[in-house]
Design an enzyme around this catalytic site. Structure first.
Site, PDB file in Angstrom:
ATOM      1  N   ARG A   1      -9.262   0.058  16.366  1.00  0.00           N
ATOM      2  CA  ARG A   1      -9.250   0.913  15.178  1.00  0.00           C
ATOM      3  C   ARG A   1     -10.300   0.333  14.235  1.00  0.00           C
ATOM      4  O   ARG A   1     -11.435   0.756  14.272  1.00  0.00           O
ATOM      5  CB  ARG A   1      -7.838   0.936  14.582  1.00  0.00           C
ATOM      6  CG  ARG A   1      -7.560   2.121  13.707  1.00  0.00           C
ATOM      7  CD  ARG A   1      -6.126   2.165  13.225  1.00  0.00           C
ATOM      8  NE  ARG A   1      -5.739   0.983  12.467  1.00  0.00           N
ATOM      9  CZ  ARG A   1      -4.631   0.857  11.769  1.00  0.00           C
ATOM     10  NH1 ARG A   1      -3.759   1.861  11.736  1.00  0.00           N
ATOM     11  NH2 ARG A   1      -4.353  -0.230  11.100  1.00  0.00           N
TER      12      ARG A   1
ATOM     13  N   MET B   1      12.228  24.525   1.727  1.00  0.00           N
ATOM     14  CA  MET B   1      11.379  23.805   0.762  1.00  0.00           C
ATOM     15  C   MET B   1      12.203  23.020  -0.264  1.00  0.00           C
ATOM     16  O   MET B   1      11.890  21.879  -0.595  1.00  0.00           O
ATOM     17  CB  MET B   1      10.456  24.800   0.043  1.00  0.00           C
ATOM     18  CG  MET B   1       9.425  24.105  -0.825  1.00  0.00           C
ATOM     19  SD  MET B   1       8.353  25.251  -1.701  1.00  0.00           S
ATOM     20  CE  MET B   1       7.335  25.889  -0.418  1.00  0.00           C
TER      21      MET B   1
ATOM     22  N   TYR C   1      16.855  29.763   7.044  1.00  0.00           N
ATOM     23  CA  TYR C   1      15.684  30.393   7.685  1.00  0.00           C
ATOM     24  C   TYR C   1      15.814  30.368   9.200  1.00  0.00           C
ATOM     25  O   TYR C   1      16.220  29.362   9.792  1.00  0.00           O
ATOM     26  CB  TYR C   1      14.401  29.656   7.306  1.00  0.00           C
ATOM     27  CG  TYR C   1      13.901  29.969   5.928  1.00  0.00           C
ATOM     28  CD1 TYR C   1      13.495  31.262   5.585  1.00  0.00           C
ATOM     29  CD2 TYR C   1      13.817  28.963   4.974  1.00  0.00           C
ATOM     30  CE1 TYR C   1      13.021  31.541   4.303  1.00  0.00           C
ATOM     31  CE2 TYR C   1      13.342  29.233   3.705  1.00  0.00           C
ATOM     32  CZ  TYR C   1      12.946  30.524   3.374  1.00  0.00           C
ATOM     33  OH  TYR C   1      12.480  30.797   2.123  1.00  0.00           O
TER      34      TYR C   1
ATOM     35  N   LYS D   1       0.855  -1.197   0.000  1.00  0.00           N
ATOM     36  CA  LYS D   1       0.000   0.000   0.000  1.00  0.00           C
ATOM     37  C   LYS D   1       0.889   1.245   0.000  1.00  0.00           C
ATOM     38  O   LYS D   1       2.114   1.137   0.156  1.00  0.00           O
ATOM     39  CB  LYS D   1      -0.917  -0.021   1.218  1.00  0.00           C
ATOM     40  CG  LYS D   1      -0.183   0.018   2.544  1.00  0.00           C
ATOM     41  CD  LYS D   1      -1.139  -0.130   3.707  1.00  0.00           C
ATOM     42  CE  LYS D   1      -0.362  -0.204   4.994  1.00  0.00           C
ATOM     43  NZ  LYS D   1      -0.926   0.519   6.099  1.00  0.00           N
TER      44      LYS D   1
HETATM   45  C1  PLP Z   1      -3.688  -4.338   8.310  1.00  0.00           C
HETATM   46  C2  PLP Z   1      -2.207  -4.228   8.099  1.00  0.00           C
HETATM   47  N1  PLP Z   1      -1.484  -5.346   8.001  1.00  0.00           N
HETATM   48  C3  PLP Z   1      -0.143  -5.305   7.814  1.00  0.00           C
HETATM   49  C4  PLP Z   1       0.531  -4.094   7.732  1.00  0.00           C
HETATM   50  C5  PLP Z   1       2.021  -4.082   7.532  1.00  0.00           C
HETATM   51  O1  PLP Z   1       2.681  -3.486   8.633  1.00  0.00           O
HETATM   52  P1  PLP Z   1       4.275  -3.320   8.650  1.00  0.00           P
HETATM   53  O2  PLP Z   1       4.604  -2.358   7.582  1.00  0.00           O
HETATM   54  O3  PLP Z   1       4.559  -2.795  10.013  1.00  0.00           O
HETATM   55  O4  PLP Z   1       4.825  -4.671   8.393  1.00  0.00           O
HETATM   56  C6  PLP Z   1      -0.193  -2.913   7.855  1.00  0.00           C
HETATM   57  C7  PLP Z   1       0.510  -1.622   7.804  1.00  0.00           C
HETATM   58  O5  PLP Z   1       0.162  -0.647   8.360  1.00  0.00           O
HETATM   59  C8  PLP Z   1      -1.605  -2.980   8.030  1.00  0.00           C
HETATM   60  O6  PLP Z   1      -2.339  -1.862   8.135  1.00  0.00           O
END
Ligand code: PLP
Length: 362
Positions: A131, A303, A255, A35
């Site tokens: 969550r 920046m 800055y 992701k």
């Molecule tokens: C549901 C879920 N599984 C697995 C992972 C992978 O986590 P990591 O990058 O700490 O291995 C994440 C990452 O946030 C996640 O949201």
């Protein structure tokens, strides 16, 4: 055109890190978490490099999955947040995506699909992170609702761990116990482990592990680098010196004039800044490597530019390479100095940085 800043991603390092996951969790299937554009490394090239070597990929949402399908990635693909609407559900079906279902409203969307819809789903339980996920008390009811759907393909049960990166806390053990207790008597595969749990909590490996960060060679455990854990950092972030200034004692840099030269010294100006994703919170004293020589950042990150102390690199000239993180300069150290985690630095690089992919080990 000479790039201002370059992120070089070594795909062989990612393959090496994948082997480390397999070695640590030999009995589990592997869902590679790609992701957020593979944590800033580029989801398409990473997926192409890992396709056929992992059992599935996971992304956060439909948009991320569509990018991969459009690029020809055919591997099983899991939406960790599932779908948000009926339309998204239809698209997910069309593209053969697996959905994580974490709340009643998502289940209702799927139940409203035509009876023969081939929904492929995971159910997420909340085992203590509070969550996403169904409360343990709802699980039997959810299971009954899945059972009446003849066309659905149930993939398994999932939960997420809140404190796997804290080896001294027993929260992870308690979450694992509560997860297993809630599922007692129910069939189906189980998945709990993120990277920290793959490394530190074998009791959570179960049927599927879901590593993200460790695939990219960074450590999820505070106080340790990826290299300490036998991983290879996949990304090297570099820029160049674009000016070399001879400053007098007392001259202020950048800055806010937050850094004053303690003596007459050369200061290098480097073409990277927070618009490239190099955080403004990275403070004076943070290490950088100029021409192979370790020195440090001085003054505020702006920046487009940072300034570095050139006293340890008397030969440095305009055009010389400057390493910001990567091999020899752990991103974990830079993140700790900036009061953040490697995840945020990696995900935060912007489109202004040029990405280059290599297979150095082959
Ligand atoms: C549901 C879920 N599984 C697995 C992972 C992978 O986590 P990591 O990058 O700490 O291995 C994440 C990452 O946030 C996640 O949201």
């Amino acid at each position: 055109m000479i790039p201002r800043a370059t992120a070089t991603v070594d795909l062989t390092a990612i393959e090496h890190n994948l082997h480390q996951v397999r070695r640590l969790a030999p009995g589990s299937k592997l869902m590679a978490v790609i992701k957020a554009d593979a944590y800033g490394h580029g989801a398409v090239p990473v997926a192409r490099a890992l396709q056929g070597r992992v059992d599935a990929f996971a992304v956060a949402c439909l948009e991320e999955a569509l990018v991969l399908r459009e690029a020809g990635i055919r591997a099983p693909l899991v939406l960790l947040e599932g779908i948000l609407s009926q339309d998204e559900a239809a698209q997910a079906l069309r593209h053969d995506l697996q959905l994580v279902v974490h709340e009643d409203w998502q289940l209702k969307i799927l139940e409203a699909l035509p009876a023969d819809a081939r929904v492929s789903l995971w159910i997420k339980l909340d085992s203590g992170m509070h969550r996403l996920g169904f409360p343990p008390g709802d699980i039997w009811d959810v299971w009954r609702r899945i059972q009446v759907q003849r066309g659905w393909r149930f993939q398994g049960w999932m939960t997420h761990l809140a404190c796997a990166d804290e080896p001294d806390k027993d929260t992870t053990h308690r979450q694992a116990v509560d997860f297993n207790k809630a599922l007692q008597g129910l069939p189906g595969l189980r998945s709990l482990a993120n990277s920290a749990a793959v490394i530190h909590w074998p009791e959570t490996h179960a049927d599927w592990v879901r590593p993200g960060l460790m695939l990219y060679g960074a450590s999820p455990l505070p106080g340790k680098t990826g290299t300490d854990l036998g991983l290879r950092p996949a990304m090297t972030l570099e820029s160049r010196l674009m000016a070399v200034r001879a400053c007098a004692q007392g001259d202020a840099i950048g800055y806010g004039a937050t850094y004053r030269c303690p003596e007459a010294m050369r200061v290098g100006i480097v073409s990277i800044g927070y618009a490239d994703g190099f955080h403004r919170s990275v403070p004076t004293g943070t290490p950088v490597i100029v021409q192979g020589q370790r020195t440090s950042l001085v003054g505020r990150v702006s920046m487009d530019l940072i300034a570095v102390d050139l006293r340890p690199v008397p030969q440095a000239r305009v055009g010389d390479p400057v390493l910001l993180w990567g091999d020899g300069l752990p991103i974990e150290d830079i993140a700790a100095r900036a009061g953040t985690v490697p995840y945020e630095l990696l995900c935060g690089l912007t489109r202004r940085v040029k990405f280059v992919y290599t297979n150095r080990g082959i």
